[in-house]
Scaffold this motif. Structure first.
Motif, short mmCIF file in Angstrom:
data_model
loop_
_atom_site.label_atom_id
_atom_site.label_comp_id
_atom_site.label_asym_id
_atom_site.label_seq_id
_atom_site.Cartn_x
_atom_site.Cartn_y
_atom_site.Cartn_z
N SER A 191 -8.67 -7.38 -1.61
CA SER A 191 -8.85 -5.93 -1.49
C SER A 191 -7.91 -5.16 -2.42
O SER A 191 -8.03 -3.96 -2.58
N GLN A 232 0.84 -1.21 0.00
CA GLN A 232 0.00 0.00 0.00
C GLN A 232 0.87 1.26 0.00
O GLN A 232 0.64 2.19 -0.77
N ARG A 291 -8.04 -1.18 -3.84
CA ARG A 291 -7.05 -0.25 -3.29
C ARG A 291 -6.22 0.38 -4.40
O ARG A 291 -5.89 1.56 -4.34
#
Ligand code: C2E
Ligand code: CA
Ligand code: CA
Ligand code: CA
Length: 278
Positions: free
Chosen positions: A126, A91, A130
């Motif tokens: 996810s 991330q 994202r």
């Protein structure tokens, strides 16, 4: 025989303890590495083989540990995968790279970026959301990012990976198979995956100009890949002789120390300006 087989183990006990302690330290400290500013991204140019123009960069992560110094990415990425911190690292990386593409663009330096995903990222449901959120919030269209995924990461859970890659592909991201040739997948298997690019592993490229077997492998990979409609990237291009040969064999994109080592964001911008002028 049994006793002999045990012996090597005994000899390594001390080394193993040290290694284990290092791993525990790294796993622990990795959690705070991004907020503490110890992580950076560096960028290595990728060039169009025919025109010589820079089309993209590969984004590579660097960790400078305050006490242990430079930690090779192969080492800490593996630890992050096994200790569950890879999601946060990925991330941070995606955020940093998207922000960088945007910042470069504002400085008149427009390129796409290839990012590396680990096996854990590929099966993370996810991830597509994202990635899309990050692209949108930085005002970037999805084709600005290419996802490099190793053959072995895809083949760990081929069905699930294929399904996840399909979602990413439909969202407009480009997908490349990294380290191609080192795993056990066949081109027939790859044909069923939604990939657009094959990145031939550098082990076949480094000695290409002296090794006839490597040339045969590279030549047939390029031919077969092209027949499947894939773009071919070569990494580890270190010599002019390899560049000439790869270009003659029809390789599309080249990356390696011949052109540039990975560079900091500001170094890359200056390098590209000089390269475009030449
Ligand atoms: P990779 O994706 O196969 O990256 C290519 C590696 O080859 C990089 O090493 C790059 O610096 C090196 N390289 C490029 N050109 C040449 C050349 O001409 N000659 C030689 N000998 N080497 C060349 P690096 O930066 O140490 O990265 C090692 C691996 O760490 C990467 O392999 C990738 O698997 C992993 N990695 C790096 N950053 C990330 C990241 O952000 N996320 C994930 N998941 N993995 C990463
Ligand atoms: Ca890569
Ligand atoms: Ca690679
Ligand atoms: Ca690799």
């Amino acid at each position: 025989l049994a006793r002999r087989a045990r012996q090597p183990h005994r000899c390594y006990v001390v080394g193993q303890d040290e290694q284990h302690l290092r791993q525990l330290t790294l796993v622990h400290d990795l959690q705070e590495a991004a907020p503490q500013g110890q992580l950076t991204m560096v960028y290595q140019p990728q060039l169009d083989a025919r025109t010589g123009r820079v089309t993209a960069v590969e984004a590579l992560m660097r960790w400078q540990h305050p006490r242990l110094g430079f930690i090779p990415p192969d080492e800490f990425i593996t630890l992050a995968e096994h200790s569950g911190s890879i999601q946060r690292l990925t991330q941070w990386m995606v955020d940093t790279v998207c922000a960088q593409l945007r910042a470069w663009e504002q400085d008149g330096c427009r390129v796409d970026a290839a990012i590396n995903l680990s096996a854990k990222d590929v099966t993370d449901d996810s991830l597509p959301g994202r990635l899309q959120h990050c692209l949108t919030s930085h005002g970037l269209s999805p084709e600005r990012l290419r996802l490099e995924i190793t053959e072995s990461a895809i083949m760990q859970e081929p069905e699930q990976a294929a399904c996840r890659l399909d979602t990413l592909r439909q969202a407009g991201l480009r997908i490349a198979v990294d380290d191609f040739g080192t795993g056990y997948s066949s081109l027939a298997q790859l044909k069923r995956l939604p990939v657009q690019e094959l990145k031939i592993d550098k082990s076949f490229i480094l000695k290409l100009d002296e090794n006839a077997d490597d040339e045969i492998i590279v030549r047939s990979t390029i031919e077969l890949g092209h027949n499947l409609g894939l773009e071919i990237v070569a990494e580890g291009v270190e010599t002019e002789a390899s560049r000439v040969l790869l270009t003659r064999l029809g390789c599309d994109i080249l990356q390696g120390y011949l052109f540039s080592h990975p560079l900091s964001a500001s170094q890359f911008c200056a390098w590209k300006a000089a390269h475009d002028k030449a």
